[in-house]
Design a protein around this motif. Structure first.
Motif, short mmCIF file in Angstrom:
data_model
loop_
_atom_site.label_atom_id
_atom_site.label_comp_id
_atom_site.label_asym_id
_atom_site.label_seq_id
_atom_site.Cartn_x
_atom_site.Cartn_y
_atom_site.Cartn_z
N GLY A 272 0.69 -1.25 -0.05
CA GLY A 272 0.00 -0.01 0.01
C GLY A 272 0.84 1.15 -0.15
N THR A 273 1.80 1.20 0.73
CA THR A 273 2.86 2.47 0.96
C THR A 273 3.41 2.78 -0.37
OG1 THR A 273 3.21 1.90 3.43
CG2 THR A 273 4.55 3.38 2.23
N ALA A 274 4.07 1.53 -1.06
CA ALA A 274 4.67 1.58 -2.30
C ALA A 274 3.75 2.15 -3.38
CB ALA A 274 5.28 0.28 -2.66
N PHE A 275 2.61 1.93 -3.41
CA PHE A 275 1.66 2.05 -4.59
C PHE A 275 1.28 3.50 -4.19
CE2 PHE A 275 -2.79 2.89 -5.59
CZ PHE A 275 -2.80 2.52 -7.04
N LEU A 276 0.97 4.11 -3.11
CA LEU A 276 0.72 5.57 -3.17
C LEU A 276 1.87 6.44 -3.37
CD1 LEU A 276 -1.64 5.30 -0.11
CD2 LEU A 276 -2.44 5.95 -2.30
N PHE A 277 2.85 5.87 -2.94
CA PHE A 277 4.22 6.89 -3.07
C PHE A 277 4.55 6.89 -4.44
CE2 PHE A 277 8.70 6.83 -3.49
CZ PHE A 277 9.25 8.17 -2.77
N TYR A 278 4.29 5.75 -5.22
CA TYR A 278 4.80 5.73 -6.79
C TYR A 278 3.90 6.55 -7.59
CZ TYR A 278 9.56 4.94 -8.72
OH TYR A 278 10.76 4.88 -9.23
N THR A 279 2.71 6.96 -7.21
CA THR A 279 1.72 7.54 -8.05
C THR A 279 2.45 8.88 -8.44
OG1 THR A 279 0.69 8.40 -6.00
CG2 THR A 279 -0.53 6.48 -6.88
N SER A 280 3.31 9.33 -7.54
CA SER A 280 4.10 10.58 -8.05
C SER A 280 4.93 10.39 -9.26
CB SER A 280 5.00 10.81 -6.97
OG SER A 280 6.02 9.87 -6.65
N GLY A 281 4.87 9.19 -10.12
CA GLY A 281 5.39 9.10 -11.23
C GLY A 281 5.06 10.39 -12.38
N ILE A 282 3.87 10.84 -12.11
CA ILE A 282 3.53 11.94 -13.13
C ILE A 282 4.50 12.80 -12.83
CG2 ILE A 282 1.89 12.58 -11.39
CD1 ILE A 282 1.51 13.06 -15.29
N LEU A 409 -0.76 4.27 -13.15
CA LEU A 409 -1.92 5.06 -12.87
C LEU A 409 -2.12 6.37 -12.28
CD1 LEU A 409 -3.60 1.96 -10.49
CD2 LEU A 409 -4.15 2.55 -12.81
N GLY A 410 -0.74 6.88 -11.70
CA GLY A 410 -0.36 8.29 -11.57
C GLY A 410 -0.42 8.93 -12.83
N VAL A 411 0.41 8.27 -13.88
CA VAL A 411 0.29 8.96 -14.91
C VAL A 411 -0.92 9.09 -15.91
CG1 VAL A 411 1.63 8.78 -17.75
CG2 VAL A 411 2.84 8.37 -15.34
N VAL A 437 -2.02 17.40 -6.15
CA VAL A 437 -2.62 16.08 -5.83
C VAL A 437 -1.63 15.08 -5.45
CG1 VAL A 437 -3.61 14.24 -7.36
CG2 VAL A 437 -4.28 16.56 -7.94
N VAL A 438 -0.46 15.05 -5.90
CA VAL A 438 0.61 14.14 -5.51
C VAL A 438 1.20 14.46 -4.06
CG1 VAL A 438 3.24 13.83 -5.84
CG2 VAL A 438 1.75 13.90 -7.73
N VAL A 439 0.96 15.70 -3.57
CA VAL A 439 1.35 15.65 -2.19
C VAL A 439 0.10 15.27 -1.35
CG1 VAL A 439 1.13 17.48 -0.31
CG2 VAL A 439 2.82 17.88 -2.45
N VAL A 440 -1.21 15.34 -1.77
CA VAL A 440 -1.97 14.81 -0.89
C VAL A 440 -1.83 13.35 -0.88
CG1 VAL A 440 -4.79 14.15 -0.85
CG2 VAL A 440 -3.72 16.68 -1.43
#
Length: 464
Positions: A272-282, A409-411, A437-440
């Motif tokens: 869960g942490t990895a998924f949310l953290f790496y949505t920042s790929g955008i 998914l972030g992209v 959005v990424v910070v949230v």
């Protein structure tokens, strides 16, 4: 010792190719858009389809190495990556380029698991500490080289190839590693053998395709019925995948994902942490487009702008081991917090009048890079602490899977925010809102991250 150094050189070249391609392509998107007249959805697919394919086949790649040999699958993956890079470099339109990117992702996912597996076989426990430090360092190096090399190659316009050279450069580098690998890499297979779960691979791949494609193209196509149906079908396909995997286990066969691994809450927290953290790929895609389309910088200028981020990434990747001795697993929370703080500083800079935000913007990049370095160097290690040895390979694959799918998914999703706002040439506003959005999402990542750190403290206390 000499042979081990050559093996390490080969493995690190392979390890850097996949993340390097992710970073370098983001900087080339403007040139690709202009040359191929690409729509925003196509640009998103060039990025997200690569990361999605890379994620889907991580677990499959590791399993193939178990059954068919680490060296063999490493070389097959490397050859496939070279071939796919050649296809991308010769692509006449976005359709061929996207197909080449998917093949790159698949080949990279076959190659990547073998790198860690070969390290486990070749090096002693004492040597692994140093080797894994170099391995983590390559990802920070990819962040720096991807931006600088991408900008330099596009600016040089070698042989009039323009953006295509960023893919073609992989060919000679890959060939060197391929020839050296044939001679120096040892062969090794897992003692535990079993058939490949081909149906599981197909079901998982289909599920992700049914999610990624609609999220990437739905907005531009105004959500026709077929797109909605595809997105809706992803849920029953996912349920079918889980049912089939459980059925294989009940019959005593080897599934693609052994569901017993989900009994370990620290791994679930890590996923869960990895998924949310790496949505920042955008961030990487949006930064390149903001600098080039919004500020009208040249590709080389945009490449130089990422240096503070890359240096923070590099330094903190190497310093993570020392910092961990003082604060323990809380380094994960420190990393996520710094990453969010860096983006917050960049948001503040973008609120400033033009010409007055430069220093604050670059400080934000530096701080964000520090956060990335601390987080990536610790998240896999913390998530797998206490997991039985039999599940280590699968657990690593699942964490990497979560990172890559989060990025894709972030992209796809946050990218819509960026492109919708930027449609009126409001690139600064679009980049600022994307970062918000990424910070949230990063703040949300602190919730499972905090639980993960607490769980690991309990595991270590139980082991003491």
């Amino acid at each position: 010792m000499y042979r081990k150094k050559i093996i390490l050189f080969i493995l690190l070249i392979a390890a850097v190719l996949s993340p390097l391609d992710f970073y370098i392509v983001n900087l080339a998107l403007t040139a690709i858009q202009q040359d191929l007249h690409a729509e925003p959805a196509s640009l998103q697919m060039i990025v997200s389809f690569y990361t999605a394919a890379y994620a889907v086949f991580q677990i499959t790649g590791g399993r193939l190495g178990d059954l068919m040999g680490r060296k063999r699958m490493f070389l097959c993956g490397l050859f496939g990556f070279i071939t796919a890079s050649l296809i991308c470099g010769c692509a006449p339109d976005t359709t061929v380029l996207i197909a080449g990117r998917v093949l790159q992702g698949i080949a990279g996912a076959i190659m990547a698991p073998q790198v860690l597996a070969i390290i486990q076989v070749v090096y002693t426990p004492e040597e692994k500490i140093r080797v894994m430090g170099y391995y983590s360092f390559t990802f920070g190096l990819a962040a720096v080289l991807g931006q600088l090399l991408g900008g330099l190659l596009i600016a040089m316009n070698i042989a009039g190839l323009g953006w295509k050279v960023i893919f073609l450069i992989n060919v000679p580098i890959g060939i060197v590693a391929l020839i050296a690998g044939l001679k120096y890499l040892p062969e090794h297979k897992s003692e535990q053998q079993g058939p490949i779960d081909w149906l599981g691979i197909c079901l998982l791949s289909a599920c992700l395709l049914l999610v990624i494609y609609p999220l990437t193209c739905g907005f531009d196509l105004y959500w026709p019925l077929r797109i909605k149906v595809m997105l809706g079908m992803s849920i029953p396909v996912l349920l079918l995948f889980f049912w089939y995997e459980n059925r294989l286990m009940q019959r005593g066969r080897t599934p693609l994902i052994d569901m017993r691994i989900l009994r370990y809450p620290q791994l679930a927290g890590g996923i869960g942490t990895a998924f949310l953290f790496y949505t920042s790929g955008i961030f990487y895609l949006a930064l390149g487009l903001f600098l080039q389309n919004g500020l009208h910088w040249q590709a080389m200028q945009a490449g130089l702008a990422i240096i503070p981020f890359g240096l923070g990434f590099l330094i903190c990747s190497l310093a993570a081991a020392s910092i961990t001795r003082y604060i323990g697993d809380r380094i994960l929370l420190l990393g996520i917090s710094l990453y969010a703080a860096g983006f917050t500083l960049m948001i503040a800079a973008l609120w400033q009048p033009a010409g007055q935000s430069g220093i604050l913007f670059y400080v934000g990049l530096w701080v964000a890079g520090m956060g990335m370095g601390f987080t990536l160097s610790s998240i896999v290690r913390i998530s797998l602490n206490g997991i039985p040895q039999a599940f280590i390979g699968l657990g690593s694959g699942l964490i990497n899977f979560a990172l890559q799918i989060g990025s894709a998914l972030g992209v796809a999703l946050i990218g819509q925010v960026f492109f919708d706002v930027a449609a009126g040439n409001n690139y600064a506003i679009a980049f600022r809102e994307t970062l918000m959005v990424v910070v949230v999402l990063l703040l949300l990542a602190l919730v499972p991250g905090y639980r993960l750190v607490r769980k690991q403290a309990a595991v270590k206390k139980g082991q003491a």
